[in-house]
Each structure stands twice: as C-alpha cells, then as structure tokens.
Motif scaffolding. Sequence first.
Motif, PDB file in Angstrom:
ATOM      1  N   PHE A  79       0.964  -1.180  -0.246  1.00 50.37           N
ATOM      2  CA  PHE A  79      -0.238  -0.060  -0.099  1.00 50.37           C
ATOM      3  C   PHE A  79       0.577   1.253   0.177  1.00 50.37           C
ATOM      4  N   TRP A  80       2.110   1.071   0.977  1.00 55.06           N
ATOM      5  CA  TRP A  80       3.043   1.973   0.319  1.00 55.06           C
ATOM      6  C   TRP A  80       3.332   2.783  -1.215  1.00 55.06           C
ATOM      7  N   GLN A  81       3.934   2.129  -1.684  1.00 59.49           N
ATOM      8  CA  GLN A  81       4.325   2.080  -3.089  1.00 59.49           C
ATOM      9  C   GLN A  81       3.159   2.099  -4.064  1.00 59.49           C
ATOM     10  N   LEU A  82       1.976   1.159  -3.636  1.00 60.06           N
ATOM     11  CA  LEU A  82       0.726   1.996  -4.284  1.00 60.06           C
ATOM     12  C   LEU A  82       0.231   3.835  -4.479  1.00 60.06           C
ATOM     13  N   GLY A 111       4.816   5.597  -5.139  1.00 61.87           N
ATOM     14  CA  GLY A 111       5.186   5.257  -5.764  1.00 61.87           C
ATOM     15  C   GLY A 111       6.920   4.880  -5.321  1.00 61.87           C
ATOM     16  N   ARG A 112       6.459   4.958  -3.789  1.00 63.19           N
ATOM     17  CA  ARG A 112       7.974   4.582  -3.005  1.00 63.19           C
ATOM     18  C   ARG A 112       7.867   3.512  -2.735  1.00 63.19           C
ATOM     19  N   HIS A 113       9.303   3.099  -3.015  1.00 63.45           N
ATOM     20  CA  HIS A 113       9.623   1.258  -2.952  1.00 63.45           C
ATOM     21  C   HIS A 113      10.019   0.882  -0.677  1.00 63.45           C
ATOM     22  N   VAL A 114       9.570   0.249  -0.162  1.00 67.34           N
ATOM     23  CA  VAL A 114       9.942  -0.223   0.767  1.00 67.34           C
ATOM     24  C   VAL A 114      10.445  -0.926   1.020  1.00 67.34           C
ATOM     25  N   SER A 115      10.192  -2.149   0.553  1.00 66.00           N
ATOM     26  CA  SER A 115      10.852  -3.484   0.489  1.00 66.00           C
ATOM     27  C   SER A 115      10.558  -4.535  -0.342  1.00 66.00           C
TER      28      SER A 115
END
Length: 137
Positions: A31-34, A37-41
């Motif tokens: 959901f963070w990337q969605l 647009g930033r990569h988390v893991s």
Amino acid sequence: MPALWLESGLLASMMAVGILLPEVLWNASFFWQLLTGRHVSGLTDYMFDPAKPLYLRALSLFHVFLPPLLVWMIAQLGYAPEAWFAQTALAWIVLPLSWLLTRREDNVNWVFGLGGTPQTRLPPLVYLALLMAGTRS
C-alpha cells in the motif's frame, strides 16, 4: 482453510504465529508503494512489475485479506498457546525439505537467502541452520 473447516484454534494460531508479521509487512509495503510510488521492501516488487502477468499479480491480492482473516479466526476460535511450539516443529520439517527438494535459484521459503536472491556470505547449510534457529520458540 483447514483451520476454518476444522474450526481449529491450534491451526489458526500456528498460521498467525508463522505468517502474520510478514503478511502485515507485505501489506504495508504494497500500500505504501501503491500510494506513494516509493519502494519499501522487496516483498511486493513483483506486484508493480509490468512484465509479470496481471492474473499472477491479481492472485497475490489474497495477501490483503489474510491478516484480517487470521485475526478474525483467532478471535472466533481462540488462541492456542502451544502454537509457538507446533509452528516451530513444522518449520523445522519444512525448511530442510525445501532446502533439499527445491532449486537454489527458486529460493522456496527463503532457505537460500532472504528475499528472491540466494545469499552468498555464508555457506548454505550455515545459513539454513541460522534460519532454523531463528524460528525456534
């Protein structure tokens, strides 16, 4: 599904012990990337890879519903304290079998390294032993 069919608090608790935390991380990463647009893991990178078939990415949306389902099952069926021991025993069977019966490049159950890429810093059996030690109760 067997935990639901059998109404087994032990099976539900084992799954919660074994996968609830990684599933929450998967959801946070997805959901963070969605949203940003930033990569988390690396757990959800494949979900944003247009080279992967859409049906495969859609099937992976089960990860969104799994944590609430597990929490609901524990609330309904009760938490079984012996789940830590039972899940550890299961992991100590599954991990060596995954190591013996699968290809290194497939890295099933991360028995060759965390994430999609096998690790190279430690001898493979040392890494497997450390992984198993990390799963003990």
